[in-house]
Enzyme design. Structure first.
Site, short mmCIF file in Angstrom:
data_model
loop_
_atom_site.label_atom_id
_atom_site.label_comp_id
_atom_site.label_asym_id
_atom_site.label_seq_id
_atom_site.Cartn_x
_atom_site.Cartn_y
_atom_site.Cartn_z
N LYS A 11 0.78 -1.06 -0.15
CA LYS A 11 0.00 -0.08 -0.12
C LYS A 11 0.86 1.21 -0.08
O LYS A 11 1.75 1.35 0.61
CB LYS A 11 -0.89 -0.11 1.20
CG LYS A 11 -2.17 0.97 1.33
CD LYS A 11 -2.99 0.94 2.45
CE LYS A 11 -4.13 1.79 2.41
NZ LYS A 11 -5.25 1.48 3.52
N GLU B 160 -20.03 -4.80 10.16
CA GLU B 160 -20.75 -3.86 10.80
C GLU B 160 -21.95 -4.92 11.47
O GLU B 160 -22.40 -4.41 12.64
CB GLU B 160 -21.42 -2.95 9.91
CG GLU B 160 -20.49 -1.75 9.50
CD GLU B 160 -19.65 -2.16 8.17
OE1 GLU B 160 -18.82 -1.36 7.61
OE2 GLU B 160 -20.06 -3.24 7.80
N ARG C 122 -26.27 -1.02 6.85
CA ARG C 122 -25.69 -2.55 6.81
C ARG C 122 -26.34 -3.42 8.28
O ARG C 122 -26.41 -4.48 8.02
CB ARG C 122 -24.11 -2.71 6.57
CG ARG C 122 -23.81 -1.82 5.65
CD ARG C 122 -22.31 -1.98 5.10
NE ARG C 122 -22.23 -3.44 4.43
CZ ARG C 122 -21.09 -3.56 3.35
NH1 ARG C 122 -20.05 -2.86 3.66
NH2 ARG C 122 -21.02 -4.62 2.82
#
Length: 623
Positions: free
Chosen positions: A259, A350, A378
């Protein structure tokens, strides 16, 4: 790549020659490293100037080049799970023009966008969804007899912490006749280092040395597995993708990337602040030098919440915190440093976060679930059935509530009040300033007979807006002096400042008397607020939630149930997916600035008088 020169925002010549995937495939293999270098330099220069997801984009340069050389988009379907890793995809599919306006009003979206390009199939930027899209597309291809059209899903390893990804893998792996190519972009992170057993297993697969055949979790789900492949080696990537296509079965290509690759500040960033950046100096990786380093910018709402939660944690040993892969962005990092055993990062999950919090509450603790308002959608069933049905003391802190700005429609937190208003026994607070945030957070964590929620904006903290008086748990922010109180303005959260300014404008310019009240707790509706509405001729609610099913609708229903005939007009966000832009401009577009509120009050008042809906100053007006 060396630190890029500041101000380099022109498209480099080699990159400019890549007008689309066909032009990319026409390049020689020898030209590709230089193209990757061009892309990285251009990304750093442009994203540092506009803000955006820099770290994820730098990590997928070679990966995206290889994808578009092997697969023929849009005939082949290439799906990106979370579009923040799709900047390179945009550059290689004909969207170099205008890239400098990324995430600005009228410019390119910071995520995939169907309106921008035929190469973008999905624009939902909520994680862990691409594999389910891919499963459905593969089924559609099979039914249409188009088996030669590849379906490719690029998913980050952080997204594998979401349960929906595994539901999809369960279906993909069971259907050998429907090949889906899953490209696992494994950089060991989402926002923060990836957590959980999956992360541990992927780390073991990345380690050097032989790995027993069939030992990986993907083989257990019926998928072939290729790799790990060096995600910055274009020939190796192309070979792996061709092999995956030739297998004609569900397959995972495990690609290991870095990354922030090529930008030293991002590569060395343990805190992952370069995941998404604001405007920064590309030479230093810091905020522009025009801001004196000694000048402390106002704290954000998130920072204030984090510090107050830490203070509460010191006072209340039963307080714990839960986050869904958003430790720093939701303000939990200070508490995690001080009390690492009391902060739980469950990954991008979530639903699990909320039900796990229910279990924590059943065990005698008071969990604070810090989550983005847009991601709350969600976990609605878990809030309703797993928390509220059991009357559990769980506090939801909803960051980025209301208009968030440049991240666009998938990230505006504009549905939470409408959803939570449906939940029996759940109380929702909307602090108007950070002092009220502290007060309401303390009230929330002291509640032990049911769930609570606080919503806070993506913004820096402004000056406090003090109350003139308190009334049955509500704050009176403005009351016209020497005038009949014609209009009741009920404001929620940070819309309070604009509502007070509108009231003063109506008082001074139109000689209209008004009261502005902040209920603090917006649902359930305070009965005193219904009585207050009955004492005015018009009630106008102001909220940065959608008008559909929002606070205004709930208050109107409460007034109707109490036989209060005062008209209630609701100002809020439209029932629409709003574009990206600045928070200030988008709120103004929705009529939620002072001028917009004043204009709406005048229009509603005129309408009431014209149609003889309500009395004015105690008497009926003749038409």
């Amino acid at each position: 790549m060396q630190n890029p020169p500041g101000g380099m925002t022109h498209v480099p010549l080699l990159l400019a020659s890549v007008t689309g995937p066909d032009a990319l495939r026409a390049l020689s293999a020898e030209a590709l490293p230089a193209l990757a270098e061009d892309i990285r330099r251009y990304l750093v220069a442009t994203v540092c100037a506009s803000g955006g997801h820099l770290g994820p984009s730098l990590g997928v340069v070679e990966l995206t080049i290889a994808l578009h050389r092997v697969f023929h988009s849009p005939r082949d379907s290439v799906l990106f799970d979370i579009g923040h890793q799709a900047y390179v995809h945009k550059l290689l599919t004909g969207r170099q023009k205008g890239f400098e306006q990324l995430r600005r009003a009228g410019g390119l979206s910071g995520y995939c966008c169907r309106a921008e390009s035929e190469h973008d199939l999905i624009e939902n930027s909520h994680a862990s969804t691409a594999l389910s899209y891919a499963d459905g597309l593969a089924k559609a291809r099979a039914l249409a007899g188009e088996r030669e059209r590849a379906v490719v899903a690029v998913i980050g390893d952080g997204a594998l912490t979401g349960g929906m990804a595994w539901e999809a893998l369960d279906n993909i792996g069971a259907a050998r006749e429907r090949p889906v190519i899953v490209v696992l972009n494994d950089n060991g992170r989402s926002y923060s280092p990836t957590t959980g057993a999956v992360a541990t297993r992927l780390a073991a697969l990345r380690a050097p040395g032989p790995h027993p055949a069939g030992s990986d979790v993907f083989a257990a789900h019926g998928l072939a597995c290729l790799g790990p492949v060096d995600g910055h080696d274009i020939p190796a990537l192309e070979a792996a993708f061709r092999q995956a296509r030739a297998l004609a079965r569900p397959v995972v290509v495990h690609v290991v990337t870095v990354k922030g690759k090529g930008y030293p500040f991002a590569e060395a960033d343990e805190a992952d602040c370069f995941h998404a950046v604001g405007v920064i100096d590309p030479i230093t990786g810091r905020s522009p030098a025009t801001v004196p380093p000694a000048v402390r910018q106002p704290a954000t709402w998130t920072e204030v919440f984090g510090q107050e939660l830490l203070a509460l944690a010191e006072e209340r040993p039963e307080l714990v915190a839960v986050t869904a892969a958003m430790l720093r962005p939701t303000g939990l990092h200070p508490m995690a440093v001080a009390h690492p055993d009391r902060v739980f990062d469950v990954g991008i999950a979530e639903q699990h976060a909320v039900t796990s919090a229910a279990g924590l509450a059943m065990g005698g603790l008071h969990p604070v679930v810090a989550i983005y308002a847009t991601f709350l959608n969600r976990a609605f069933d878990q809030i309703l059935m797993d928390v509220a049905l059991h009357h559990l003391p769980v506090t939801l802190v909803l960051d980025r509530a209301g208009i968030t700005g440049p991240d666009g429609p998938s990230h505006h937190g504009m549905w939470d009040v409408s959803l939570l208003a449906l939940v029996p026994g759940l109380r929702v607070a909307a602090p108007r300033d950070t002092t009220r945030l502290k007060e309401l957070l303390r009230e929330a964590v002291a509640t032990d007979d049911g769930p609570t929620a606080l919503r806070l904006p993506k913004a820096t903290s402004g000056p406090d807006l003090k109350a003139l008086a308190q009334m049955d748990g509500m704050d009176v922010l403005h009351r016209s002096a020497g005038r009949p109180l014609d209009v009741l303005l009920v404001t929620t959260g940070p819309t309070a400042g604009a509502a007070v300014a509108a009231a003063r404008q109506l008082d001074e310019d139109e000689e209209i008397g008004s009261t502005v009240v902040d209920p603090r707790w917006v649902t359930p509706v305070n009965r005193a607020l219904v009585h207050l509405a009955a004492r005015h001729h018009l009630t106008v609610t102001v909220e940065d939630n959608t008008r559909t099913g929002g606070f205004g609708s709930v208050l109107a229903q409460a007034c109707a149930d109490a036989a209060v005939t005062t008209p209630v007009r609701c100002l809020g966000l439209p029932r629409a997916f709003l574009p990206h832009g600045t928070r200030t401009d988008l709120l103004a577009d929705a009529g939620l600035d002072a001028d917009g509120i004043a204009t709406a009050v005048l229009r509603a008042r005129t309408d009431c008088l014209t149609h003889d809906v309500a009395p004015l100053n105690g008497r009926r007006r003749s038409r």
